[in-house]
Design an enzyme around this catalytic site. Sequence first.
Site, mmCIF file in Angstrom:
data_model
loop_
_atom_site.group_PDB
_atom_site.id
_atom_site.type_symbol
_atom_site.label_atom_id
_atom_site.label_comp_id
_atom_site.label_asym_id
_atom_site.label_seq_id
_atom_site.Cartn_x
_atom_site.Cartn_y
_atom_site.Cartn_z
ATOM 1 N N GLY A 75 40.204 49.944 39.619
ATOM 2 C CA GLY A 75 39.627 49.381 38.408
ATOM 3 C C GLY A 75 40.323 49.933 37.182
ATOM 4 N N CYS B 103 42.261 54.181 44.472
ATOM 5 C CA CYS B 103 42.541 54.406 43.050
ATOM 6 C C CYS B 103 41.263 54.825 42.313
ATOM 7 C CB CYS B 103 43.204 53.177 42.433
ATOM 8 S SG CYS B 103 44.004 53.514 40.836
ATOM 9 N N TYR B 104 40.682 53.944 41.493
ATOM 10 C CA TYR B 104 39.424 54.292 40.823
ATOM 11 C C TYR B 104 38.367 54.646 41.859
ATOM 12 C CZ TYR B 104 35.276 53.890 37.846
ATOM 13 O OH TYR B 104 34.097 54.132 37.181
ATOM 14 N N HIS C 38 47.719 52.092 45.915
ATOM 15 C CA HIS C 38 47.190 50.775 46.278
ATOM 16 C C HIS C 38 47.827 50.287 47.582
ATOM 17 C CE1 HIS C 38 44.869 49.796 42.619
ATOM 18 N NE2 HIS C 38 45.719 50.643 42.046
ATOM 19 N N GLU D 85 46.930 47.789 49.256
ATOM 20 C CA GLU D 85 46.822 46.331 49.367
ATOM 21 C C GLU D 85 48.032 45.594 48.826
ATOM 22 O OE1 GLU D 85 44.663 47.300 45.436
ATOM 23 O OE2 GLU D 85 45.128 48.268 47.343
ATOM 24 N N ASP E 243 42.718 21.253 49.310
ATOM 25 C CA ASP E 243 41.409 21.905 49.309
ATOM 26 C C ASP E 243 40.281 20.897 49.465
ATOM 27 O OD1 ASP E 243 42.939 24.151 48.747
ATOM 28 O OD2 ASP E 243 42.613 23.994 46.595
ATOM 29 N N LYS F 61 43.782 30.166 49.929
ATOM 30 C CA LYS F 61 44.494 28.904 50.139
ATOM 31 C C LYS F 61 45.136 28.823 51.528
ATOM 32 C CE LYS F 61 45.768 25.989 47.458
ATOM 33 N NZ LYS F 61 45.301 24.609 47.132
#
Length: 524
Positions: A62, A89-90, A176, A178, A234, A380
Site C-alpha cells: 500500500g 511490503c506495507y 513484491h 507478485e 466479455d 480477461k
Amino acid sequence: MASPTGMRPRGGIVVLDFGSQTTQLIARRIREQQVFSLILPCSTPLEQIRALEPAGLILSGGPSSVYDSDAPSCDPAVLSLGLPVLGICYGLQWTARTLGGEVRPAESREFGPAEMEITADSSALFAGLPARQTIWMSHGDRVIRLPDGFRATGRTPSSLAAIEDPARRVYAVQFHPEVRHTEYGRDILRNFVFEICGARPNWTRASLLSEMTAAIRQEVGGEMAICALSGGVDSAVAATLVHRAIGDRLTNVFVDTGLLRQNEYEETMELLTGRMGLKVAGVRAGDRFLGRLAGVSDPEEKRRRIGNEFVAVFADEARELERTGGRPIRFLVQGTLYPDVIESVSVRGPSAVIKTHHNVGGLPAVMPFELVEPLRDLFKDEVREVGRELGLPEEMLTKHPFPGPGLAVRVLGEVTEEKLRAVRQADAILTEEIRRAGLYEKLWQAFAVLLPARSVGVMGDARSYGLTIAIRAVTSEDAMTADWARLPAEILGRISARIVNETREVSRVVYDISSKPPATIEWE
C-alpha cells in the site's frame, strides 16, 4: 448479483487490500496456480473472512506509512486466526508494528530491483530457491526492530527483505513477489500457497464453469433476463454462459451506439446470430448517444452519460419485449470483469479509483433491473479460457478488447461526427496492417486515438492544419500491467502513411510508448 457465491470455493487464499495498485496481481498469481483467490478490503470483518474458510491470508502492499495518522489497518486478530499469513511490503510493516516491532522511515528508499540474500538456514517460504536472487522493491519505510519470536530470513544491503515466525505461521516480505521483476516471485507464492497453507489446485475451467452455471441458475430462478452485448469477448462469454443456465429466457441486446468501429455492427450481428446461434435484438441508437455526448469533453462525464443511456436503451427494449412476450424482465446481464471493478470503484479497501467503467461506476443510482455479472471475479485471460470451454469461435475469443463507451473514449475532448469518422478510419487501417503483418494475435490491444490537437503540415505543396492520431499497441497477459509493443519501423511507417493519405482530416501520426503503469492502456 455482485458475484455468484458458487465461484468462491473454500480453501482459497484471501488477499486483504491495503491500497496497493498491484493487489490484483497477487490474486492473479495465485489463480495461475489453480487456487482460488479473492481480494477483500483490509477492513473486512473477521466473521466474513472466516465464512470463506480460506487456507491462508495475504496482506497486500500500500502507499501509506504505518505511522501515519490515517494509515489503513485491519483487525489485529487476523494474525491469530490460526491461518498462515503472508505480509507483502506495507503488509510486512503493518504486521511487524502490530506485533510489537518498530518501523521507521528509511535513510535511503528502495524503488526498483535489488539483490536479496537468504540469511536463514531453512525457510519454508524460500524452500528450493537460490540463496541470492533479484527482487523488486518499492518502499520508503523499513523495520528496524523485529517483534518477539520473529527472525530475519532475507536481507538486501540496505534493509530487511523477509521475516517470519513459523510457530505463529506468520511470514512477511518487504519486496513484491507478485510482479514479474521479482526473479522467483511465483515460486515464493507457490511455496506459501501449497507448502505453508496446504491449499489444493481446484480452480479449474471445468469446475469453474459448472459452479458459475449453477450459481446463475439459482440467482435468476425462473425469471426473464436481457444481456447487454457489446460484441466483445466479455459480454459474449457472459451471454453464452447465462444462456446455458436459463435458455430462451435470455434475450441479448446489441446496441449500435454510433461509437462502434468500422462495419462493427453488421459484422458482429452476423457473428453472434449466424455463427454463435444467440438470440439477439439489434438496436440502432446512434443519434441518442451522440446527442447525450454533445458538448461533453470530460472523460468521466462521457462514461457516466453513456452508462445512463445504455440503461435507458435497455429499459426501452425490455418494455417492448415485455409487451410482445407478456412476461416482465427482471435481470440485466453484463460482462463486467474484475479489473473493471478494481479500476472503477474503491470497494476493495483504500485502493485509488483509476477510472469509471460505464458498466460499473457509470451506472445510474436507480436501476430498473437487477444486475447479473457472472464474470465479475475473473480476469480477461480467465474469461477467454471459460469461452473456450463453452466452445465460442476463436475469432471472438481473440478479438482485441474494446471499451464499452466505444470510440467516445478514443476521441479525446468533445465527440463529433467528424472526429469519429477520422478515428474510425485510422483504427481500421491500423487493424488491417497488423493483421497483414501477422501481429494481431500477438498483441493484447492495438487501436487509434484522436488527440485534441491540430498541427501544421504540408500536403500537396500546400499548408495543412490537420488532426493528430496516436497509435497505441500493447502486449499483456491480463491487462493489469502492459508494455508498449515494439512494432517494426516499416510497419509503423506504412500505417502512418496510409492514415495520412486515406484519412483527409489527419496530417500527423504519433506512437504511444507508455507502459502500464504509469499509464493506463486506454487514454481516457
